[in-house]
Design a protein around this motif. Structure first.
Motif, PDB file in Angstrom:
ATOM      1  N   LYS A   1       0.862  -1.187   0.000  1.00 35.79           N
ATOM      2  CA  LYS A   1       0.000   0.000   0.000  1.00 35.79           C
ATOM      3  C   LYS A   1       0.898   1.237   0.000  1.00 35.79           C
ATOM      4  O   LYS A   1       1.689   1.444   0.924  1.00 35.79           O
ATOM      5  CB  LYS A   1      -0.918   0.015   1.208  1.00 35.79           C
TER       6      LYS A   1
ATOM      7  N   LEU B   1       1.284   5.483  -0.650  1.00 33.56           N
ATOM      8  CA  LEU B   1       0.710   6.821  -0.768  1.00 33.56           C
ATOM      9  C   LEU B   1       1.635   7.632  -1.655  1.00 33.56           C
ATOM     10  O   LEU B   1       2.835   7.714  -1.386  1.00 33.56           O
ATOM     11  CB  LEU B   1       0.594   7.494   0.601  1.00 33.56           C
TER      12      LEU B   1
ATOM     13  N   ILE C   1      -2.680   5.033  -3.254  1.00 34.77           N
ATOM     14  CA  ILE C   1      -3.551   6.129  -2.833  1.00 34.77           C
ATOM     15  C   ILE C   1      -2.869   7.392  -3.339  1.00 34.77           C
ATOM     16  O   ILE C   1      -1.726   7.686  -2.965  1.00 34.77           O
ATOM     17  CB  ILE C   1      -3.688   6.168  -1.304  1.00 34.77           C
TER      18      ILE C   1
ATOM     19  N   SER D   1      -2.587  11.454  -3.757  1.00 36.07           N
ATOM     20  CA  SER D   1      -2.979  12.680  -3.071  1.00 36.07           C
ATOM     21  C   SER D   1      -2.346  13.884  -3.765  1.00 36.07           C
ATOM     22  O   SER D   1      -1.130  13.957  -3.896  1.00 36.07           O
ATOM     23  CB  SER D   1      -2.528  12.633  -1.614  1.00 36.07           C
TER      24      SER D   1
ATOM     25  N   GLN E   1      -3.744  16.665   2.230  1.00 38.02           N
ATOM     26  CA  GLN E   1      -4.542  15.457   2.016  1.00 38.02           C
ATOM     27  C   GLN E   1      -3.703  14.211   2.276  1.00 38.02           C
ATOM     28  O   GLN E   1      -4.186  13.220   2.818  1.00 38.02           O
ATOM     29  CB  GLN E   1      -5.106  15.429   0.603  1.00 38.02           C
ATOM     30  N   GLY E   2      -2.446  14.267   1.897  1.00 35.22           N
ATOM     31  CA  GLY E   2      -1.538  13.150   2.144  1.00 35.22           C
ATOM     32  C   GLY E   2      -1.388  12.870   3.630  1.00 35.22           C
ATOM     33  O   GLY E   2      -1.402  11.716   4.068  1.00 35.22           O
TER      34      GLY E   2
ATOM     35  N   GLU F   1      -3.561  13.491   5.960  1.00 33.09           N
ATOM     36  CA  GLU F   1      -4.800  12.849   6.403  1.00 33.09           C
ATOM     37  C   GLU F   1      -4.774  11.352   6.081  1.00 33.09           C
ATOM     38  O   GLU F   1      -5.156  10.519   6.906  1.00 33.09           O
ATOM     39  CB  GLU F   1      -6.019  13.480   5.712  1.00 33.09           C
ATOM     40  N   GLN F   2      -4.323  11.022   4.859  1.00 39.16           N
ATOM     41  CA  GLN F   2      -4.259   9.613   4.442  1.00 39.16           C
ATOM     42  C   GLN F   2      -3.303   8.808   5.311  1.00 39.16           C
ATOM     43  O   GLN F   2      -3.585   7.662   5.656  1.00 39.16           O
ATOM     44  CB  GLN F   2      -3.863   9.501   2.968  1.00 39.16           C
TER      45      GLN F   2
ATOM     46  N   GLN G   1      -4.813   5.430   6.990  1.00 39.84           N
ATOM     47  CA  GLN G   1      -4.452   4.172   6.321  1.00 39.84           C
ATOM     48  C   GLN G   1      -3.243   3.538   7.010  1.00 39.84           C
ATOM     49  O   GLN G   1      -2.433   4.234   7.601  1.00 39.84           O
ATOM     50  CB  GLN G   1      -4.051   4.446   4.861  1.00 39.84           C
TER      51      GLN G   1
ATOM     52  N   LEU H   1      -0.105   2.299   5.831  1.00 41.76           N
ATOM     53  CA  LEU H   1       0.693   2.361   4.602  1.00 41.76           C
ATOM     54  C   LEU H   1       2.003   1.593   4.746  1.00 41.76           C
ATOM     55  O   LEU H   1       2.563   1.511   5.837  1.00 41.76           O
ATOM     56  CB  LEU H   1       1.014   3.818   4.265  1.00 41.76           C
TER      57      LEU H   1
END
Length: 138
Positions: free
Chosen positions: A12, A14, A38, A40, A45-46, A48-49, A53, A55
């Motif tokens: 996974k 980002l 994912i 961003s 926003q990154g 937040e992810q 998540q 990752l």
């Protein structure tokens, strides 16, 4: 690369980049290698992810408006461990001098690649930074 066993299967990732084309291309390349990506378009926003998540790795541009890649990775490193603090991070940037490389490491990145990076180099770098699922004991 063997398409039956993609190099980044189960990973996974980002990807944070404000350049729409670069974000789309990096996402596509990594997806074709089996990664769950994912994407961003902003560091905010990154961030937040990262907190939402679990990752395996973060890939971030450096030159972005409002919050740049250095500020972004410092914010990640300030998070609690269970919110992503220790997630491996790769700076993927057009800034390629030794000074920028050193600045990226000082900010909290573990690796630095210059754009454009070939898919092979990108995959090798990611694989070298994380424990692939195949490496886990049964």
């Amino acid at each position: 690369m063997d398409n039956k066993n993609p190099a980044l299967s189960g990973i996974k990732v980002l990807v944070v980049d404000d350049n729409e084309d670069t974000l789309a291309l990096t996402t596509l390349m990594l997806s074709l290698c089996g990664a769950q990506v994912i994407a961003s378009p902003t560091a905010a926003q990154g961030l937040e992810q990262v907190q939402m998540q679990r990752l395996d790795i973060i890939i971030s541009d450096i030159s972005m408006p409002r919050m740049d890649g250095y500020q972004f990775i410092r914010a990640v490193r300030d998070l609690p461990i269970d919110k992503g603090k220790q997630t491996p991070a790769l700076a993927l940037t057009a800034f390629n001098s030794p000074e920028y490389r050193s600045k990226a490491f000082d900010a909290g990145f573990q690796a630095h690649l210059s754009k454009p990076a070939s898919l092979e180099v990108l995959v090798e770098t990611i694989a070298g930074m994380i424990s692939l699922p195949d490496d886990l004991p049964n």
